[in-house]
Write an enzyme that holds these catalytic residues in place. Structure first.
Site, mmCIF file in Angstrom:
data_model
loop_
_atom_site.group_PDB
_atom_site.id
_atom_site.type_symbol
_atom_site.label_atom_id
_atom_site.label_comp_id
_atom_site.label_asym_id
_atom_site.label_seq_id
_atom_site.Cartn_x
_atom_site.Cartn_y
_atom_site.Cartn_z
ATOM 1 N N ASP A 186 11.741 34.342 62.168
ATOM 2 C CA ASP A 186 10.384 34.887 62.117
ATOM 3 C C ASP A 186 9.651 34.164 60.985
ATOM 4 O OD1 ASP A 186 8.216 36.808 62.505
ATOM 5 O OD2 ASP A 186 8.897 37.692 60.631
ATOM 6 N N ASP A 215 6.007 35.353 59.217
ATOM 7 C CA ASP A 215 5.317 36.202 58.239
ATOM 8 C C ASP A 215 6.251 37.259 57.661
ATOM 9 O OD1 ASP A 215 2.398 35.327 58.429
ATOM 10 O OD2 ASP A 215 2.881 35.676 60.533
ATOM 11 N N GLU A 224 2.821 38.555 54.304
ATOM 12 C CA GLU A 224 2.491 39.977 54.420
ATOM 13 C C GLU A 224 1.871 40.465 53.105
ATOM 14 O OE1 GLU A 224 2.559 41.348 57.139
ATOM 15 O OE2 GLU A 224 4.343 40.933 58.331
ATOM 16 N N GLY A 252 3.967 43.270 66.361
ATOM 17 C CA GLY A 252 3.442 41.999 65.914
ATOM 18 C C GLY A 252 2.020 41.771 66.417
ATOM 19 N N GLY A 253 1.437 40.647 66.020
ATOM 20 C CA GLY A 253 0.098 40.303 66.479
ATOM 21 C C GLY A 253 -0.981 40.617 65.459
ATOM 22 N N GLU A 312 -9.021 43.393 63.726
ATOM 23 C CA GLU A 312 -10.128 44.186 64.267
ATOM 24 C C GLU A 312 -10.004 45.654 63.870
ATOM 25 O OE1 GLU A 312 -12.936 43.166 65.611
ATOM 26 O OE2 GLU A 312 -12.176 41.150 65.210
ATOM 27 N N ARG A 362 -13.106 37.805 52.149
ATOM 28 C CA ARG A 362 -11.670 38.098 52.207
ATOM 29 C C ARG A 362 -10.853 36.848 52.488
ATOM 30 N NH1 ARG A 362 -7.584 39.240 55.624
ATOM 31 N NH2 ARG A 362 -8.846 38.897 57.483
ATOM 32 N N ASP A 371 12.189 40.395 59.421
ATOM 33 C CA ASP A 371 11.871 41.231 58.260
ATOM 34 C C ASP A 371 11.322 42.596 58.640
ATOM 35 O OD1 ASP A 371 8.507 40.955 57.369
ATOM 36 O OD2 ASP A 371 9.350 39.883 59.071
#
Length: 222
Positions: free
Chosen positions: A14, A16, A23, A51-52, A56, A79, A172
């Site tokens: 993986d 992130d 993260e 995930g993803g 929004e 940001r 993780d």
């Protein structure tokens, strides 16, 4: 490959929160943006159980908290600019490069399977000089379902041209472990700081960090 579990030919990571602590920078960028408006981010509900991209939902929550004066484009630009400055100094998680070197010595192939889009992962790995390590790559913008859906792992297996029994996944999050196991892979978990450490019973091995065990010793436990 003496001492290793038999049949292991490849490792799939993986990205992130596992290979890089994005993260943490993600959370920090949102925490800072909420503070810009004089507000406190509810970190207890920040991370999703899948995930993803959840941007929004986060912007909708911030807009509701700020009210009618919320400027979405300005908030996003501010940001992202802050997050990018954090990423300038972000490297691989401690111990990961040692695992990569050990994998090369053992003749193991490497792959990455992330719910994030290709550009996000490849840009980070390129910046730290490690993209070329991964002969197979699978991303969230190439599949219909995000983890815990196993689609991205199944894609990685197809690109490796290996059966799941010859591949070990590294994750993780609990939903990442669920995706790997649903694809038939053995899975090593390194829970990130924002997950419930008791939620990883499905993993074959759970570590605190990649520095806990040399790779050969870890693989021998599988």
């Amino acid at each position: 490959m003496a001492g290793m579990a038999p049949g292991i030919e490849a490792l799939v990571f993986d990205f992130d929160g596992l290979l890089m602590h994005t993260e943490t920078t993600h959370l920090d960028s949102w925490r800072t943006e909420w503070a810009y408006h004089g507000l406190a981010l509810d970190e207890s509900t920040f991370f999703a159980d899948h995930g993803g991209d959840t941007s929004e939902q986060h912007y909708a929550a911030l807009a509701a908290a700020v009210g009618s004066g919320f400027d979405r484009p300005a908030s996003h630009a501010r940001r992202i600019a802050y997050r990018d400055t954090l990423h300038e100094g972000l490297d691989l998680a401690p111990g990961v490069r040692d695992w990569f070197a050990a994998a090369a010595g053992l003749g193991l192939r490497l792959a990455v399977a992330s719910s994030s889009p290709r550009a996000w992962v490849e840009d980070h790995l390129t910046r730290v000089g490690e993209l070329g390590r991964f002969e197979a790559r699978a991303f969230g913008d190439e599949v219909a379902g995000h983890k815990p859906d196993p689609a991205v792992y199944l894609l990685a297996l197809r690109r490796l041209d290996l059966p799941p029994g010859r591949v070990v996944a590294f994750e993780d999050t609990a939903h990442g472990v669920a995706a790997a196991k649903a694809a038939g892979l053995r899975c090593v978990a390194i829970p990130n700081p924002y997950t419930d450490p008791t939620a990883f019973s499905a993993a074959d091995v759970v570590l605190r960090a990649a520095t806990d065990l040399p790779l050969p010793e870890l693989l021998a436990r599988l």
